[in-house]
Write a protein that holds these residues in place. Structure first.
Motif, PDB file in Angstrom:
ATOM      1  N   TRP A   1       0.666  -1.502   0.007  1.00  0.00           N
ATOM      2  CA  TRP A   1      -0.078  -0.194   0.553  1.00  0.00           C
ATOM      3  C   TRP A   1       1.098   1.119  -0.098  1.00  0.00           C
ATOM      4  CZ3 TRP A   1      -5.908  -0.684   0.378  1.00  0.00           C
ATOM      5  CH2 TRP A   1      -6.439   0.351   0.683  1.00  0.00           C
TER       6      TRP A   1
ATOM      7  N   ARG B   1       6.120   3.688  -9.189  1.00  0.00           N
ATOM      8  CA  ARG B   1       5.240   2.216  -8.478  1.00  0.00           C
ATOM      9  C   ARG B   1       5.937   1.604  -9.208  1.00  0.00           C
ATOM     10  NH1 ARG B   1       1.800   6.823  -7.762  1.00  0.00           N
ATOM     11  NH2 ARG B   1       0.709   6.415  -9.905  1.00  0.00           N
TER      12      ARG B   1
ATOM     13  N   ILE C   1       0.505  -3.986  -5.851  1.00  0.00           N
ATOM     14  CA  ILE C   1       0.289  -2.474  -5.056  1.00  0.00           C
ATOM     15  C   ILE C   1      -1.586  -2.663  -5.201  1.00  0.00           C
ATOM     16  CG2 ILE C   1       0.621   0.432  -5.755  1.00  0.00           C
ATOM     17  CD1 ILE C   1       2.968   0.272  -7.018  1.00  0.00           C
TER      18      ILE C   1
ATOM     19  N   ASN D   1      -3.671   3.426  -2.925  1.00  0.00           N
ATOM     20  CA  ASN D   1      -2.346   3.971  -2.953  1.00  0.00           C
ATOM     21  C   ASN D   1      -3.589   4.733  -2.922  1.00  0.00           C
ATOM     22  OD1 ASN D   1      -0.541   6.339  -3.743  1.00  0.00           O
ATOM     23  ND2 ASN D   1      -0.974   5.956  -5.865  1.00  0.00           N
TER      24      ASN D   1
ATOM     25  N   ALA E   1      -2.510   2.031  -8.502  1.00  0.00           N
ATOM     26  CA  ALA E   1      -2.703   0.959  -8.133  1.00  0.00           C
ATOM     27  C   ALA E   1      -3.870   0.770  -8.502  1.00  0.00           C
ATOM     28  CB  ALA E   1      -3.198   1.188  -6.623  1.00  0.00           C
TER      29      ALA E   1
ATOM     30  N   SER F   1      -7.699   3.535  -5.954  1.00  0.00           N
ATOM     31  CA  SER F   1      -6.851   4.655  -5.621  1.00  0.00           C
ATOM     32  C   SER F   1      -7.758   5.332  -4.569  1.00  0.00           C
ATOM     33  CB  SER F   1      -5.759   5.953  -6.362  1.00  0.00           C
ATOM     34  OG  SER F   1      -5.391   5.178  -7.616  1.00  0.00           O
TER      35      SER F   1
END
Length: 245
Positions: A99, A203, A213, A216, A231, A234
């Motif tokens: 994260w 990222r 991921i 975010n 991500a 988000s």
């Protein structure tokens, strides 16, 4: 909402000329309040695009919003939605479920600076940060700790430069943050890049290392969007104080 309107009313009443009626003044108060509400919506939904300044007649509105329970409630809703999604993620246990968090106005808030220097101001900001610490945004601190308990690896991605690493760590620790997986700042090769290019590029580097991921969190759209990597989900925190491209 009512205390914001009341403050607008008390301020504008002082400006009433003999030719103005109370009804005209009330209409102007309603118009200004509604405009500022709509302006803030355009900012948070990214419809305003690359904006530079808070409209002059919305400075008081922004102050009232940022220092009110409304901002606190909005931040808590973002955190609650984030946590709901996080609990749906199947954590593998290999340490690669990540994260990503921005720091300024996401994990910590510089609201004390703006209360002192004025909303929309950037005067003596760096000097203020050298002499003062920024408190945690409590909704984000709670989310941060919950994510750690769920097994997420926390990556902190900030636009601050590498020489500011020590101060950044001190800010985070003062605000109650600890045990992050990685703290990424701008290196010499990153100078001149927009926030969007820098953060999405970092990222992508994380993904190339095998990180997944999932989430975010940031207060700017440039924290969340990008040309390289976005991500799974988000989450944008409210920030009508400034814009970073």
């Amino acid at each position: 909402m009512y205390f914001i309107i009341l403050n607008f009313l008390l301020f504008t009443l002082l400006l009433v000329t003999p030719s103005q009626s109370l009804a005209q003044t009330m209409n102007q108060v309603d118009h200004d309040f509604l405009f500022c509400e709509s302006w803030r919506l355009s900012v948070e939904t990214n419809n305003a695009g690359n904006w530079s300044n808070i409209p002059d007649h919305c400075l008081e509105y922004v102050k009232e919003y940022m220092t009110s329970n409304r901002f606190v409630s909005d931040s808590k809703i973002v955190a609650a939605n984030s946590l709901k999604f996080a609990r749906s993620v199947n954590i593998s246990g290999d340490g690669k479920d990540a994260w990503v968090f921005d720091i300024a106005e996401t994990l910590v808030t510089f609201l004390p600076y703006y209360i002192t220097h004025g909303f929309g101001s950037s005067k003596d900001f760096r000097e203020w940060t050298r002499r003062n610490k920024a408190p945690a945004l409590q909704a984000s601190l709670s989310l941060y700790k919950e994510l750690q308990q769920l097994g997420f690896s926390i990556v902190l991605l900030t636009g601050a430069s590498e020489p500011d690493r020590k101060q950044t760590i001190e800010f985070l620790q003062y605000a109650g943050y600890s045990n992050w997986e990685r703290l990424i700042l701008r290196g010499a090769s990153d100078e001149g890049k927009s926030a969007l290019d820098f953060k999405s590029g970092k990222r992508k580097e994380l993904e190339d290392e095998g990180y997944r991921i999932h989430g975010n969190s940031g207060d700017q759209w440039s924290d969340l969007l990008g040309h390289y990597s976005i991500a799974t989900r988000s989450f944008k925190l409210p920030n009508p104080m400034f814009y970073t491209a």
